[in-house]
Design an enzyme around this catalytic site. Structure first.
Site, mmCIF file in Angstrom:
data_model
loop_
_atom_site.group_PDB
_atom_site.id
_atom_site.type_symbol
_atom_site.label_atom_id
_atom_site.label_comp_id
_atom_site.label_asym_id
_atom_site.label_seq_id
_atom_site.Cartn_x
_atom_site.Cartn_y
_atom_site.Cartn_z
ATOM 1 N N LYS A 194 -10.341 -21.973 8.692
ATOM 2 C CA LYS A 194 -9.839 -20.590 9.354
ATOM 3 C C LYS A 194 -8.660 -20.939 9.961
ATOM 4 C CE LYS A 194 -11.149 -17.127 12.844
ATOM 5 N NZ LYS A 194 -12.088 -16.361 13.580
ATOM 6 N N LYS A 247 -9.458 -18.224 5.546
ATOM 7 C CA LYS A 247 -9.022 -17.083 6.261
ATOM 8 C C LYS A 247 -7.720 -17.421 7.016
ATOM 9 C CE LYS A 247 -10.464 -14.165 9.979
ATOM 10 N NZ LYS A 247 -11.236 -14.488 11.162
HETATM 11 C C1 PBG Z 1 -14.018 -13.768 15.312
HETATM 12 C C2 PBG Z 1 -13.289 -13.095 14.280
HETATM 13 C C3 PBG Z 1 -11.768 -12.782 14.246
HETATM 14 C C4 PBG Z 1 -11.777 -12.320 12.797
HETATM 15 C C5 PBG Z 1 -12.968 -12.292 12.141
HETATM 16 N N1 PBG Z 1 -13.818 -12.950 13.010
HETATM 17 C C6 PBG Z 1 -10.779 -12.931 15.120
HETATM 18 C C7 PBG Z 1 -10.342 -14.073 15.771
HETATM 19 O O1 PBG Z 1 -10.808 -15.209 15.316
HETATM 20 O O2 PBG Z 1 -9.379 -13.996 16.565
HETATM 21 C C8 PBG Z 1 -10.341 -11.860 12.416
HETATM 22 C C9 PBG Z 1 -10.429 -10.865 11.518
HETATM 23 C C10 PBG Z 1 -9.319 -9.962 11.193
HETATM 24 O O3 PBG Z 1 -8.142 -10.087 11.555
HETATM 25 O O4 PBG Z 1 -9.500 -8.981 10.119
HETATM 26 N N2 PBG Z 1 -13.709 -14.912 15.957
#
Ligand code: PBG
Length: 327
Positions: A194, A247
């Site tokens: 991520k 992601k």
């Molecule tokens: C929680 C989380 C996030 C997303 C999924 N889980 C936000 C982030 O990390 O800031 C993003 C999902 C999306 O943008 O659709 N940490």
């Protein structure tokens, strides 16, 4: 011309093109992210994500049934609490918003597979993904709260948990706590790869989870790095992750492929909020064809190696698969 190879031969008609198609998809691999909030009788459209809503628990059922009807059988839930605090206590409260949503969804749609996003950022007053020590997130203290959050979601009815916080060691800590409580068969899908991405912008508006100071770069990865991505993926597998996730998806096809090749677990790709919103906005302006671009992005993720695809377009994609537009 005396050409032996004529690649166009296999593109001559639709039946033939479908016969030799290399990427095949199935609705069973689609996962839909859904936002739930406190309150009654509300279905509030998210300004930055046209067509996506924040549902109160009593309004979820209709959407869940709609998903079931088109063949989208797995849903990932995100809770948006009324109150936030420094320790993100709403994340692991027995009657927290997402726990209530799991109980309701479990009862209303027993055939759905429910996944819990495990993170603190929607629940902390400062918007970071863990507990703070000064200006930094305290990794090891956060692990305890994440494990508590995962356990509370599973106790409320989640079939699988998906930690998205990017703390070190969270997969093994969550695994340990789930096992100690008898949930040895509950899978963990790790947001292993991520990145600190601006593609999450619309989500942070949707979940009201933007950090109040600084950014997430001390825990989410620098998007210039691929060896580090492999390191994270291999670590999470070693810690017991059952499924890995990359992601965002759109600009990260190379990493989906690389993680697929260097591990032997199913690979998920999360097409995040910014990807959805870009398509919506460009389509609304009349610049692109929404459905075709949506399909092309999805196929791109599967072609890169995704086995699972998490997307706000899940329902629309399922319909396109039924209609034979892709798949
Ligand atoms: C929680 C989380 C996030 C997303 C999924 N889980 C936000 C982030 O990390 O800031 C993003 C999902 C999306 O943008 O659709 N940490």
């Amino acid at each position: 011309m005396n050409l032996i190879q004529r690649p166009r031969r296999l593109r001559g008609n639709e039946i033939l093109r479908k016969m030799v198609r290399e990427t095949r998809m199935d609705k069973s691999s689609l996962m839909y992210p859904m936002f739930v909030q406190e309150g009654n009788n509300c279905k509030e459209e998210i300004r930055s994500m046209p067509g996506q809503y924040r549902y109160s628990v009593d309004c979820m059922e209709e959407k869940l049934e709609e998903l079931c009807d088109v063949g989208v059988r797995s849903v990932m839930l995100f809770g948006i609490p009324d109150k936030k605090d420094a320790l993100g206590s709403g994340a692991y409260a027995q009657d927290g918003i997402v726990q209530k949503a799991f109980r309701k969804a479990r009862e209303a749609c027993p055939d759905l597979y429910l996944i819990g996003d495990v993170c603190m950022c929607e629940y902390t007053s400062h918007g970071h993904c863990g507990v703070l020590c000064g200006q930094d997130v305290d990794n090891d203290r956060t692990l305890e709260l994440l494990a508590k959050t995962a356990l509370s979601q599973v106790q409320a009815g989640a079939d699988m948990v998906a930690p998205s916080d990017m703390m070190d060691g969270r997969v093994s800590r969550i695994r340990q706590v789930l096992d100690e409580n008898g949930y040895v068969n509950t899978p963990i899908m790790s947001y292993a790869v991520k990145f600190a991405s601006s593609f999450y912008g619309p989500f942070r508006e949707a979940a009201d989870s933007a950090p109040s100071f600084g950014d997430r770069k001390s825990y989410q990865m620098d998007y210039h790095n691929r060896r580090e991505a492999r390191k994270e993926a291999l670590l999470d597998v070693a810690e017991g992750a059952d499924i890995l996730m990359v992601k965002p998806a759109l600009a990260y096809g190379d990493l989906i492929r690389e993680m697929k090749d260097c591990t032997d677990v199913p690979m998920a790709a999360y097409s995040v909020s910014g990807e959805y919103s870009m398509v919506k906005a460009a389509a609304q302006a009349g610049f692109i064809d929404e459905e075709r671009v949506m399909c092309e992005m999805a196929v791109g993720a599967y072609r890169a190696g995704a086995d699972l695809y998490i997307t706000y377009f899940a329902e629309e994609l399922a319909k396109c698969m039924d209609d034979g537009k892709i798949g």
